[in-house]
Write an enzyme that holds these catalytic residues in place. Structure first.
Site, PDB file in Angstrom:
ATOM      1  N   ASP A  45       0.832  -1.215   0.000  1.00 19.77           N
ATOM      2  CA  ASP A  45       0.000   0.000   0.000  1.00 19.77           C
ATOM      3  C   ASP A  45       0.868   1.268   0.000  1.00 19.77           C
ATOM      4  OD1 ASP A  45      -2.330   1.447  -0.004  1.00 19.77           O
ATOM      5  OD2 ASP A  45      -2.657   1.305   2.159  1.00 19.77           O
ATOM      6  N   ARG A  49       0.223   7.752  -2.668  1.00 14.87           N
ATOM      7  CA  ARG A  49       0.816   8.796  -1.830  1.00 14.87           C
ATOM      8  C   ARG A  49       2.281   9.041  -2.193  1.00 14.87           C
ATOM      9  NH1 ARG A  49      -1.214   6.135   3.492  1.00 14.87           N
ATOM     10  NH2 ARG A  49      -1.793   4.560   1.946  1.00 14.87           N
ATOM     11  N   ASN A  93     -11.036  -2.242  -4.976  1.00 12.33           N
ATOM     12  CA  ASN A  93     -10.284  -1.348  -5.867  1.00 12.33           C
ATOM     13  C   ASN A  93     -10.976  -1.132  -7.221  1.00 12.33           C
ATOM     14  OD1 ASN A  93      -7.040  -2.539  -4.671  1.00 12.33           O
ATOM     15  ND2 ASN A  93      -8.187  -0.731  -4.028  1.00 12.33           N
ATOM     16  N   SER A 221      -7.917  -4.484   5.375  1.00  9.96           N
ATOM     17  CA  SER A 221      -8.593  -4.211   4.097  1.00  9.96           C
ATOM     18  C   SER A 221      -9.030  -5.466   3.332  1.00  9.96           C
ATOM     19  CB  SER A 221      -7.709  -3.319   3.207  1.00  9.96           C
ATOM     20  OG  SER A 221      -7.399  -2.115   3.858  1.00  9.96           O
TER      21      SER A 221
HETATM   22  C1  IPE Z   1      -5.413  -2.478   0.105  1.00 14.18           C
HETATM   23  O1  IPE Z   1      -5.082  -1.172  -0.161  1.00 14.18           O
HETATM   24  C2  IPE Z   1      -5.446  -3.268  -1.148  1.00 14.18           C
HETATM   25  C3  IPE Z   1      -4.162  -3.445  -1.817  1.00 14.18           C
HETATM   26  C4  IPE Z   1      -2.997  -3.044  -1.398  1.00 14.18           C
HETATM   27  C5  IPE Z   1      -4.220  -4.159  -3.039  1.00 14.18           C
HETATM   28  P1  IPE Z   1      -6.191  -0.031  -0.326  1.00 14.18           P
HETATM   29  O2  IPE Z   1      -5.455   1.233  -0.511  1.00 14.18           O
HETATM   30  O3  IPE Z   1      -7.139  -0.432  -1.377  1.00 14.18           O
HETATM   31  O4  IPE Z   1      -6.924  -0.111   1.077  1.00 14.18           O
HETATM   32  P2  IPE Z   1      -7.694   0.996   1.916  1.00 14.18           P
HETATM   33  O5  IPE Z   1      -8.711   1.599   1.015  1.00 14.18           O
HETATM   34  O6  IPE Z   1      -6.678   1.999   2.366  1.00 14.18           O
HETATM   35  O7  IPE Z   1      -8.272   0.248   3.073  1.00 14.18           O
HETATM   36  C1  IPE Z   2      -1.551   0.320  -3.373  1.00 13.38           C
HETATM   37  O1  IPE Z   2      -1.346   1.676  -3.422  1.00 13.38           O
HETATM   38  C2  IPE Z   2      -1.834  -0.273  -4.718  1.00 13.38           C
HETATM   39  C3  IPE Z   2      -3.230  -0.666  -4.934  1.00 13.38           C
HETATM   40  C4  IPE Z   2      -4.164  -0.702  -4.036  1.00 13.38           C
HETATM   41  C5  IPE Z   2      -3.602  -1.061  -6.279  1.00 13.38           C
HETATM   42  P1  IPE Z   2      -2.552   2.714  -3.401  1.00 13.38           P
HETATM   43  O2  IPE Z   2      -2.941   2.991  -4.810  1.00 13.38           O
HETATM   44  O3  IPE Z   2      -3.631   2.266  -2.515  1.00 13.38           O
HETATM   45  O4  IPE Z   2      -1.814   3.983  -2.793  1.00 13.38           O
HETATM   46  P2  IPE Z   2      -2.404   4.997  -1.714  1.00 13.38           P
HETATM   47  O5  IPE Z   2      -2.870   4.190  -0.550  1.00 13.38           O
HETATM   48  O6  IPE Z   2      -3.522   5.726  -2.389  1.00 13.38           O
HETATM   49  O7  IPE Z   2      -1.251   5.875  -1.366  1.00 13.38           O
HETATM   50 MG    MG Z   3      -4.017   2.508  -0.549  1.00 14.30          MG
END
Ligand code: IPE
Ligand code: IPE
Ligand code: MG
Length: 268
Positions: A45, A49, A93, A221
Protein backbone atom coordinates in the site's frame (compact mmCIF):
# COMPACT_ATOMS: atom_id res chain seq x y z
CA UNK A 1 28.92 2.61 8.48
CA UNK A 2 28.59 1.66 12.14
CA UNK A 3 29.31 -1.89 13.11
CA UNK A 4 26.93 -4.02 15.12
CA UNK A 5 28.94 -3.79 18.38
CA UNK A 6 28.90 0.01 18.28
CA UNK A 7 25.15 -0.07 17.65
CA UNK A 8 24.64 -2.40 20.58
CA UNK A 9 26.37 0.20 22.77
CA UNK A 10 23.96 2.87 21.50
CA UNK A 11 20.95 0.63 22.08
CA UNK A 12 21.79 -1.37 25.21
CA UNK A 13 18.44 -3.21 25.14
CA UNK A 14 19.08 -4.48 21.66
CA UNK A 15 20.06 -3.37 18.23
CA UNK A 16 17.91 -0.79 16.52
CA UNK A 17 17.84 -2.47 13.15
CA UNK A 18 15.77 0.31 11.67
CA UNK A 19 18.74 2.67 11.97
CA UNK A 20 19.94 3.88 8.59
CA UNK A 21 23.46 3.21 9.76
CA UNK A 22 22.97 -0.56 9.60
CA UNK A 23 24.12 -2.01 6.31
CA UNK A 24 22.22 -4.58 4.28
CA UNK A 25 25.05 -7.07 4.85
CA UNK A 26 24.75 -6.66 8.63
CA UNK A 27 21.01 -7.17 8.48
CA UNK A 28 21.44 -10.20 6.27
CA UNK A 29 24.02 -11.70 8.61
CA UNK A 30 21.54 -11.42 11.50
CA UNK A 31 18.77 -13.34 9.71
CA UNK A 32 18.29 -16.88 10.96
CA UNK A 33 17.65 -18.86 7.77
CA UNK A 34 15.98 -21.62 9.81
CA UNK A 35 13.42 -19.24 11.30
CA UNK A 36 12.10 -17.61 8.16
CA UNK A 37 8.35 -17.35 7.65
CA UNK A 38 7.29 -20.20 5.41
CA UNK A 39 4.58 -17.96 3.99
CA UNK A 40 4.99 -14.20 3.86
CA UNK A 41 2.03 -12.06 2.83
CA UNK A 42 2.29 -8.37 1.95
CA UNK A 43 -0.33 -5.65 1.54
CA UNK A 44 1.51 -3.37 -0.87
CA UNK A 45 0.00 0.00 0.00
CA UNK A 46 0.99 3.62 -0.53
CA UNK A 47 1.79 3.89 -4.25
CA UNK A 48 -0.58 6.82 -4.76
CA UNK A 49 0.82 8.80 -1.83
CA UNK A 50 4.37 8.12 -2.98
CA UNK A 51 3.52 9.73 -6.33
CA UNK A 52 1.47 12.60 -4.90
CA UNK A 53 4.35 13.56 -2.58
CA UNK A 54 6.47 13.98 -5.71
CA UNK A 55 3.75 15.86 -7.65
CA UNK A 56 3.53 12.91 -10.02
CA UNK A 57 0.41 11.13 -11.33
CA UNK A 58 -0.68 8.14 -9.20
CA UNK A 59 0.29 5.72 -11.96
CA UNK A 60 3.98 6.68 -11.48
CA UNK A 61 3.60 5.36 -7.95
CA UNK A 62 2.19 2.09 -9.28
CA UNK A 63 5.08 1.85 -11.75
CA UNK A 64 7.62 2.35 -8.97
CA UNK A 65 5.60 -0.12 -6.89
CA UNK A 66 6.30 -2.78 -9.52
CA UNK A 67 10.04 -2.08 -9.17
CA UNK A 68 9.74 -2.64 -5.41
CA UNK A 69 7.75 -5.79 -6.07
CA UNK A 70 10.54 -7.20 -8.28
CA UNK A 71 13.15 -6.47 -5.63
CA UNK A 72 11.10 -8.11 -2.87
CA UNK A 73 10.28 -11.21 -4.95
CA UNK A 74 13.99 -11.64 -5.74
CA UNK A 75 15.07 -11.25 -2.12
CA UNK A 76 12.35 -13.59 -0.83
CA UNK A 77 13.48 -16.20 -3.35
CA UNK A 78 17.17 -15.70 -2.42
CA UNK A 79 16.40 -16.10 1.26
CA UNK A 80 14.44 -19.29 0.68
CA UNK A 81 10.92 -18.15 1.60
CA UNK A 82 8.62 -20.80 0.15
CA UNK A 83 5.38 -18.84 -0.33
CA UNK A 84 5.07 -15.12 -0.97
CA UNK A 85 1.65 -13.54 -1.42
CA UNK A 86 1.36 -10.02 -2.75
CA UNK A 87 -1.98 -8.25 -2.41
CA UNK A 88 -1.98 -6.26 -5.64
CA UNK A 89 -5.65 -5.42 -6.31
CA UNK A 90 -8.69 -5.79 -4.09
CA UNK A 91 -12.29 -6.30 -5.06
CA UNK A 92 -12.95 -2.86 -3.58
CA UNK A 93 -10.28 -1.35 -5.87
CA UNK A 94 -12.73 -1.77 -8.78
CA UNK A 95 -14.45 1.32 -7.37
CA UNK A 96 -11.45 3.51 -8.28
CA UNK A 97 -11.64 5.79 -11.34
CA UNK A 98 -11.77 3.73 -14.56
CA UNK A 99 -8.62 5.43 -15.86
CA UNK A 100 -6.57 4.31 -12.83
CA UNK A 101 -7.98 0.77 -13.00
CA UNK A 102 -7.19 0.37 -16.70
CA UNK A 103 -3.67 1.75 -16.26
CA UNK A 104 -3.13 -0.66 -13.39
CA UNK A 105 -4.31 -3.58 -15.53
CA UNK A 106 -1.94 -2.51 -18.31
CA UNK A 107 0.95 -2.42 -15.84
CA UNK A 108 0.00 -5.86 -14.58
CA UNK A 109 0.00 -7.21 -18.14
CA UNK A 110 3.44 -5.70 -18.80
CA UNK A 111 4.75 -7.13 -15.53
CA UNK A 112 3.53 -10.64 -16.37
CA UNK A 113 4.99 -10.56 -19.89
CA UNK A 114 8.34 -9.24 -18.69
CA UNK A 115 8.59 -11.43 -15.61
CA UNK A 116 8.05 -14.88 -17.12
CA UNK A 117 11.74 -15.28 -18.01
CA UNK A 118 12.91 -14.43 -14.48
CA UNK A 119 10.27 -16.68 -12.92
CA UNK A 120 11.55 -19.55 -15.04
CA UNK A 121 15.24 -18.88 -14.27
CA UNK A 122 14.53 -18.54 -10.56
CA UNK A 123 12.20 -21.56 -10.57
CA UNK A 124 9.30 -19.56 -9.16
CA UNK A 125 5.75 -20.79 -9.65
CA UNK A 126 3.06 -18.15 -10.14
CA UNK A 127 -0.45 -18.56 -8.78
CA UNK A 128 -3.25 -16.02 -8.96
CA UNK A 129 -6.00 -15.90 -6.34
CA UNK A 130 -9.16 -13.80 -6.30
CA UNK A 131 -12.06 -13.33 -8.70
CA UNK A 132 -9.84 -13.70 -11.76
CA UNK A 133 -12.85 -13.82 -14.10
CA UNK A 134 -13.51 -10.14 -13.30
CA UNK A 135 -10.14 -9.12 -14.77
CA UNK A 136 -9.93 -8.07 -18.44
CA UNK A 137 -9.92 -11.21 -20.59
CA UNK A 138 -6.40 -10.60 -21.93
CA UNK A 139 -5.00 -10.32 -18.39
CA UNK A 140 -6.86 -13.40 -17.18
CA UNK A 141 -5.50 -15.37 -20.16
CA UNK A 142 -1.98 -14.09 -19.56
CA UNK A 143 -2.19 -15.12 -15.91
CA UNK A 144 -3.39 -18.56 -16.88
CA UNK A 145 -0.57 -19.00 -19.36
CA UNK A 146 2.12 -17.87 -16.86
CA UNK A 147 0.58 -20.19 -14.24
CA UNK A 148 0.70 -23.04 -16.73
CA UNK A 149 4.30 -22.35 -17.81
CA UNK A 150 5.61 -22.03 -14.26
CA UNK A 151 3.60 -24.93 -12.80
CA UNK A 152 6.64 -27.21 -12.39
CA UNK A 153 8.79 -24.57 -10.64
CA UNK A 154 9.48 -25.69 -7.11
CA UNK A 155 11.69 -23.11 -5.36
CA UNK A 156 9.03 -20.58 -4.40
CA UNK A 157 5.34 -19.96 -5.05
CA UNK A 158 4.49 -16.36 -5.81
CA UNK A 159 0.80 -15.78 -5.16
CA UNK A 160 -0.75 -12.65 -6.65
CA UNK A 161 -4.00 -11.62 -4.99
CA UNK A 162 -5.97 -9.88 -7.74
CA UNK A 163 -9.57 -8.78 -7.55
CA UNK A 164 -9.31 -10.46 -4.17
CA UNK A 165 -11.62 -10.15 -1.18
CA UNK A 166 -11.32 -12.26 1.97
CA UNK A 167 -15.07 -12.23 2.56
CA UNK A 168 -15.89 -13.10 -1.06
CA UNK A 169 -13.41 -15.99 -0.79
CA UNK A 170 -15.21 -17.31 2.30
CA UNK A 171 -18.62 -17.03 0.63
CA UNK A 172 -17.28 -18.84 -2.48
CA UNK A 173 -15.95 -21.58 -0.21
CA UNK A 174 -19.32 -21.93 1.56
CA UNK A 175 -21.09 -22.05 -1.81
CA UNK A 176 -18.84 -24.82 -3.13
CA UNK A 177 -18.98 -26.70 0.16
CA UNK A 178 -22.81 -26.64 0.11
CA UNK A 179 -22.70 -28.00 -3.45
CA UNK A 180 -20.48 -30.88 -2.33
CA UNK A 181 -22.76 -31.59 0.65
CA UNK A 182 -25.76 -31.69 -1.67
CA UNK A 183 -23.94 -34.03 -4.09
CA UNK A 184 -22.83 -36.07 -1.09
CA UNK A 185 -19.19 -35.71 -2.17
CA UNK A 186 -18.60 -34.97 1.50
CA UNK A 187 -20.70 -35.55 4.59
CA UNK A 188 -21.57 -32.89 7.17
CA UNK A 189 -19.67 -34.97 9.76
CA UNK A 190 -16.45 -34.50 7.77
CA UNK A 191 -16.52 -30.74 8.22
CA UNK A 192 -13.46 -29.40 10.03
CA UNK A 193 -11.19 -26.36 9.83
CA UNK A 194 -8.85 -28.33 7.56
CA UNK A 195 -11.68 -29.34 5.24
CA UNK A 196 -13.04 -25.79 5.12
CA UNK A 197 -9.54 -24.44 4.34
CA UNK A 198 -9.36 -26.76 1.36
CA UNK A 199 -12.27 -24.84 -0.21
CA UNK A 200 -10.41 -21.51 -0.05
CA UNK A 201 -8.28 -20.12 -2.88
CA UNK A 202 -5.29 -20.86 -0.66
CA UNK A 203 -5.95 -24.61 -0.46
CA UNK A 204 -2.58 -26.35 -0.13
CA UNK A 205 -0.85 -23.10 0.85
CA UNK A 206 0.05 -22.81 4.55
CA UNK A 207 -1.40 -19.88 6.50
CA UNK A 208 0.90 -16.84 6.46
CA UNK A 209 3.39 -16.66 9.32
CA UNK A 210 3.99 -12.98 8.76
CA UNK A 211 1.87 -10.30 7.16
CA UNK A 212 3.36 -6.92 6.32
CA UNK A 213 1.40 -3.79 5.47
CA UNK A 214 3.18 -0.71 4.22
CA UNK A 215 2.07 2.96 4.18
CA UNK A 216 1.10 3.41 7.84
CA UNK A 217 -2.47 2.11 7.61
CA UNK A 218 -3.26 -0.24 10.50
CA UNK A 219 -5.94 -2.39 8.89
CA UNK A 220 -6.25 -5.55 6.82
CA UNK A 221 -8.59 -4.21 4.10
CA UNK A 222 -10.36 -7.51 3.41
CA UNK A 223 -7.17 -9.51 2.95
CA UNK A 224 -6.78 -13.13 4.13
CA UNK A 225 -9.46 -13.00 6.82
CA UNK A 226 -9.59 -16.73 7.59
CA UNK A 227 -5.88 -17.34 7.02
CA UNK A 228 -4.47 -14.75 9.46
CA UNK A 229 -5.87 -16.31 12.66
CA UNK A 230 -2.35 -16.69 14.09
CA UNK A 231 -0.29 -14.60 11.68
CA UNK A 232 2.25 -12.14 13.06
CA UNK A 233 1.41 -8.63 11.84
CA UNK A 234 3.98 -5.99 10.92
CA UNK A 235 3.02 -2.45 10.02
CA UNK A 236 5.44 0.13 8.65
CA UNK A 237 4.98 3.76 7.63
CA UNK A 238 7.22 3.21 4.60
CA UNK A 239 5.26 3.63 1.36
CA UNK A 240 5.32 0.55 -0.88
CA UNK A 241 7.62 1.96 -3.63
CA UNK A 242 10.22 2.64 -0.92
CA UNK A 243 9.91 -0.83 0.63
CA UNK A 244 13.15 -2.35 -0.65
CA UNK A 245 15.59 -5.07 0.43
CA UNK A 246 16.66 -3.47 3.71
CA UNK A 247 13.06 -2.83 4.71
CA UNK A 248 12.16 -6.49 4.21
CA UNK A 249 15.21 -7.65 6.18
CA UNK A 250 14.23 -5.31 9.05
CA UNK A 251 10.68 -6.74 9.03
CA UNK A 252 12.03 -10.30 9.06
CA UNK A 253 14.35 -9.52 11.98
CA UNK A 254 11.43 -8.03 13.87
CA UNK A 255 9.44 -11.21 13.18
CA UNK A 256 12.33 -13.39 14.32
CA UNK A 257 12.45 -11.52 17.63
CA UNK A 258 8.86 -12.44 18.44
CA UNK A 259 7.55 -15.25 20.61
CA UNK A 260 4.79 -17.18 18.85
CA UNK A 261 2.70 -18.83 21.51
CA UNK A 262 -0.44 -19.98 19.66
CA UNK A 263 -2.38 -19.70 22.91
CA UNK A 264 -0.06 -22.00 24.80
CA UNK A 265 2.12 -21.34 27.83
CA UNK A 266 5.78 -21.33 26.88
CA UNK A 267 7.99 -24.07 28.35
CA UNK A 268 10.85 -22.58 30.39
C1 IPE B 1 -5.41 -2.48 0.10
O1 IPE B 1 -5.08 -1.17 -0.16
C2 IPE B 1 -5.45 -3.27 -1.15
C3 IPE B 1 -4.16 -3.45 -1.82
C4 IPE B 1 -3.00 -3.04 -1.40
C5 IPE B 1 -4.22 -4.16 -3.04
P1 IPE B 1 -6.19 -0.03 -0.33
O2 IPE B 1 -5.46 1.23 -0.51
O3 IPE B 1 -7.14 -0.43 -1.38
O4 IPE B 1 -6.92 -0.11 1.08
P2 IPE B 1 -7.69 1.00 1.92
O5 IPE B 1 -8.71 1.60 1.01
O6 IPE B 1 -6.68 2.00 2.37
O7 IPE B 1 -8.27 0.25 3.07
C1 IPE C 1 -1.55 0.32 -3.37
O1 IPE C 1 -1.35 1.68 -3.42
C2 IPE C 1 -1.83 -0.27 -4.72
C3 IPE C 1 -3.23 -0.67 -4.93
C4 IPE C 1 -4.16 -0.70 -4.04
C5 IPE C 1 -3.60 -1.06 -6.28
P1 IPE C 1 -2.55 2.71 -3.40
O2 IPE C 1 -2.94 2.99 -4.81
O3 IPE C 1 -3.63 2.27 -2.52
O4 IPE C 1 -1.81 3.98 -2.79
P2 IPE C 1 -2.40 5.00 -1.71
O5 IPE C 1 -2.87 4.19 -0.55
O6 IPE C 1 -3.52 5.73 -2.39
O7 IPE C 1 -1.25 5.87 -1.37
MG1 MG D 1 -4.02 2.51 -0.55
Amino acid sequence: MMEIKELEKLHPKGVDFSSNAVSEETLLSRIDKLQLPKHLAIIMDGNGRWATKRHLPRISGHREGIAAMREIVTLARQLGIRFLTLYAFSNENWHRPTAEVSKLMRLLGLYLKKELKTLMTDKVRLKAIGQIDRLPKSIAQLLLSVEEKTRQNKEMTLILALSYSGRAEIIDAVFNLCGDLQDQTISINDLSETVFSSYLHTAEIPDPDLMIRTSGEIRVSNFFLWQIAYTELYFTKTLWPDFRRKELLIALLDYQGRERRFGKVLQI
